[in-house]
Design an enzyme around this catalytic site. Structure first.
Site, PDB file in Angstrom:
ATOM      1  N   VAL A 161       1.046  -1.321  -0.015  1.00  0.00           N
ATOM      2  CA  VAL A 161      -0.177  -0.065   0.067  1.00  0.00           C
ATOM      3  C   VAL A 161       0.893   1.166  -0.050  1.00  0.00           C
ATOM      4  O   VAL A 161       1.577   1.572   1.033  1.00  0.00           O
ATOM      5  CB  VAL A 161      -0.821   0.092   1.355  1.00  0.00           C
ATOM      6  CG1 VAL A 161      -1.578   1.415   1.301  1.00  0.00           C
ATOM      7  CG2 VAL A 161      -1.672  -1.335   1.148  1.00  0.00           C
ATOM      8  N   PRO A 162       1.021   1.925  -1.130  1.00  0.00           N
ATOM      9  CA  PRO A 162       2.196   2.780  -1.434  1.00  0.00           C
ATOM     10  C   PRO A 162       2.331   4.064  -0.643  1.00  0.00           C
ATOM     11  O   PRO A 162       2.259   5.011  -1.404  1.00  0.00           O
ATOM     12  CB  PRO A 162       2.134   2.674  -3.090  1.00  0.00           C
ATOM     13  CG  PRO A 162       0.844   2.670  -3.236  1.00  0.00           C
ATOM     14  CD  PRO A 162       0.196   1.915  -2.213  1.00  0.00           C
ATOM     15  N   CYS A 163       2.419   3.951   0.555  1.00  0.00           N
ATOM     16  CA  CYS A 163       2.505   5.450   1.099  1.00  0.00           C
ATOM     17  C   CYS A 163       3.656   6.175   0.949  1.00  0.00           C
ATOM     18  O   CYS A 163       3.776   7.394   1.079  1.00  0.00           O
ATOM     19  CB  CYS A 163       2.320   5.281   2.595  1.00  0.00           C
ATOM     20  SG  CYS A 163       3.469   4.275   3.632  1.00  0.00           S
ATOM     21  N   HIS A 164       4.741   5.562   0.220  1.00  0.00           N
ATOM     22  CA  HIS A 164       5.971   6.247  -0.254  1.00  0.00           C
ATOM     23  C   HIS A 164       5.421   7.172  -1.517  1.00  0.00           C
ATOM     24  O   HIS A 164       6.344   8.028  -1.799  1.00  0.00           O
ATOM     25  CB  HIS A 164       6.947   5.270  -0.552  1.00  0.00           C
ATOM     26  CG  HIS A 164       6.457   4.437  -1.820  1.00  0.00           C
ATOM     27  ND1 HIS A 164       5.794   3.168  -1.496  1.00  0.00           N
ATOM     28  CD2 HIS A 164       6.702   4.457  -3.076  1.00  0.00           C
ATOM     29  CE1 HIS A 164       5.913   2.649  -2.730  1.00  0.00           C
ATOM     30  NE2 HIS A 164       6.059   3.331  -3.764  1.00  0.00           N
TER      31      HIS A 164
END
Length: 201
Positions: A161-164
């Site tokens: 889950v790409p919080c970056h």
């Protein structure tokens, strides 16, 4: 905002916000309950060791070795490095540049607002970024940007889950639970040839 822990199961390939909020919690019936024994596996990656935590319902977390706000290991259950094979395979494909979307059963634990934010994170396309304000607007209120930032920081499913892909309004990297060096690495990995070339000339 009802900050009681809830669990949701979803997949990350083209997941709609409603999928994360409304899907059932996993397989099993009262007569045949799902196995919810928590276990974890540790595996190597280009950004250091990763720890996958989950149950038969799905992956609950994917932590870096120096993850900010990482829970104590006692909550991870028994270690079984033969578990989560599909997680290891798909993460490996991501780092090899052959996978842009993950197709995994996920079961993150969080409150309702956090899950709304995490669902929006899952919709940020590979190679793109969004600001906290963008996500707040998607939730209907730009004033939620600070709350969105807090929920983003609590995302337990790093990389998957790409919080970056969330940056400051001015494009600055801001914080990251895995550290800014890892965030910079992940964004560079996803950068298109065109974007990379435009930075050079």
């Amino acid at each position: 905002m009802g900050h009681h822990d809830e669990q949701a199961t979803t997949r990350t390939g083209g997941t709609a916000v409603s999928d994360l909020l409304d899907r059932p919690e996993g397989p099993g019936t009262p007569e045949t309950p799902a196995d919810r024994t928590v276990r974890h596996a540790v595996f190597d990656s280009p950004v250091g060791e990763l720890t996958a935590v989950g149950t038969a319902d799905g992956l609950r977390a994917l932590y870096f070795d120096a993850h900010r706000r990482r829970p104590t290991g006692e909550t991870f259950g028994e270690r079984d490095d033969d578990a989560f094979e599909e997680v290891r395979v798909q993460v490996g494909e991501y780092f090899a540049g052959t996978r842009r979307d993950f197709d995994l059963d996920l079961a993150p634990v969080g409150d309702g607002f956090q899950k709304k934010v995490w669902a929006l994170l899952a919709q940020i396309p590979y190679g793109e970024t969004r600001s906290y304000g963008d996500l707040a607007l998607a939730l209907g209120d730009r004033n939620l940007a600070r709350a969105v930032g807090a929920a983003n920081g609590q995302n337990p499913l790093s990389i998957v889950v790409p919080c970056h892909r969330v940056v400051g309004a001015d494009g600055s990297l801001t914080g990251y639970a895995g550290g800014l060096e890892r965030k910079r690495f992940l964004l560079a990995l996803e950068e298109s040839d065109e974007t990379r070339a435009s930075r050079l000339f």
